[in-house]
Design an enzyme around this catalytic site. Structure first.
Site, PDB file in Angstrom:
ATOM      1  N   GLU A 131       0.845  -1.193   0.000  1.00  0.00           N
ATOM      2  CA  GLU A 131       0.000   0.000   0.000  1.00  0.00           C
ATOM      3  C   GLU A 131       0.881   1.244   0.000  1.00  0.00           C
ATOM      4  O   GLU A 131       1.950   1.263   0.608  1.00  0.00           O
ATOM      5  CB  GLU A 131      -0.886  -0.030   1.250  1.00  0.00           C
ATOM      6  CG  GLU A 131      -1.898   1.073   1.361  1.00  0.00           C
ATOM      7  CD  GLU A 131      -2.821   0.869   2.558  1.00  0.00           C
ATOM      8  OE1 GLU A 131      -3.391   1.865   3.031  1.00  0.00           O
ATOM      9  OE2 GLU A 131      -2.960  -0.279   3.033  1.00  0.00           O
ATOM     10  N   GLU A 135      -2.945  10.165   3.513  1.00  0.00           N
ATOM     11  CA  GLU A 135      -4.076  10.146   4.429  1.00  0.00           C
ATOM     12  C   GLU A 135      -4.168  11.488   5.146  1.00  0.00           C
ATOM     13  O   GLU A 135      -3.248  11.886   5.863  1.00  0.00           O
ATOM     14  CB  GLU A 135      -3.940   9.013   5.444  1.00  0.00           C
ATOM     15  CG  GLU A 135      -4.094   7.630   4.829  1.00  0.00           C
ATOM     16  CD  GLU A 135      -3.938   6.520   5.839  1.00  0.00           C
ATOM     17  OE1 GLU A 135      -4.881   5.722   6.004  1.00  0.00           O
ATOM     18  OE2 GLU A 135      -2.860   6.454   6.464  1.00  0.00           O
TER      19      GLU A 135
END
Length: 255
Positions: A131, A135
């Site tokens: 990943e 964020e």
């Protein structure tokens, strides 16, 4: 501004016309202005939640494609799993090394996360969890968390942006190569992996989401209390393979 957006849409339209399949898009790349949400390219999550750390349920009606952007809205229109509804969207195809870019306005508020990332893992049929993230924590929209997971092992940093990401749109980019990852904000490198870092190797889905945390995530996200709908927006998104040339003026490839 309108001329610039028209040229961007025209360029993306031409680029998309060549990307007739997932296999083709992996080779040529794609540009998306969300004038119409193509289910051939995008999958919209609906009717479930990731785990007990999430206080909302993915809902298809939490995503709206307008003439100007993609709107991600968290509201009290929940469903079977949770009383609140929230949006998640990802590509149907998986993409590997290259440049991932998006123009985003995040959501503000304690307990919220707006995310732009690549992901693959066991739930998606891969034995390894790889990943690469942007964020945005709504409790402090002047920062962004940049993180990479290689076989479920995280490495990253909190970046001071110098602006409020929830107030205006900004450009965000991830450059992923076999030996390095660079994160960009408005065309400038804000973080990169060190020389000895382990780098994700598995192609992943391109994803956007907005979600609220439960008490499990209070220490990281801050406590969440629902008071009214909140929205994040994605004006455009693009993927350019590593060896492909510059395809649109706003791309980091063209700088």
């Amino acid at each position: 501004m309108l001329i610039s957006r028209f040229l961007l849409m025209l360029t993306f339209s031409i680029l998309t016309s060549y990307a007739v399949s997932a296999e083709a898009e992996n080779k040529t790349g794609f540009g998306e202005t969300f004038q119409h949400l193509s289910r051939d390219r995008w999958y919209v999550s609906d009717g479930w939640a990731n785990g007990d750390y999430q206080s909302c349920e993915w809902r298809a009606d939490a995503i709206t494609s307008t003439r100007n952007d993609l709107r991600l809205t968290l509201s009290d229109r929940g469903g079977k799993a949770r009383p609140l509804g929230c949006p998640e969207i990802h590509t149907n195809a998986r993409f590997g090394y290259g440049l991932y870019e998006a123009r985003i306005r995040s959501a503000a508020g304690s307990g919220l996360v707006t995310a732009f990332y690549t992901y693959v893992g066991p739930p998606a049929g891969s034995p390894e969890h790889d990943e690469i993230d942007f964020e945005f924590l709504g409790k402090d929209p002047h920062t962004v968390n940049v993180t990479e997971y290689t076989n479920d092992k995280p490495y990253g940093k909190v970046i001071q942006l110098g602006f409020d990401a929830s107030e205006t749109f900004h450009n965000y980019g991830i450059e992923w190569t076999p030996d390095k990852i660079r994160w960009y904000v408005d065309g400038k490198v804000v973080f990169e992996t060190p020389a000895d870092a382990k780098i994700p190797r598995n192609p992943g889905y391109i994803e956007f989401s907005l979600w609220s945390g439960s008490k499990v995530e209070d220490a990281w996200m801050g406590p969440f209390t629902y008071t009214a709908p909140v929205t994040a927006e994605v004006e455009w998104a693009a993927y350019t393979p590593t060896d492909a040339p510059c395809k649109f003026q706003e791309s980091i490839k063209c700088k």
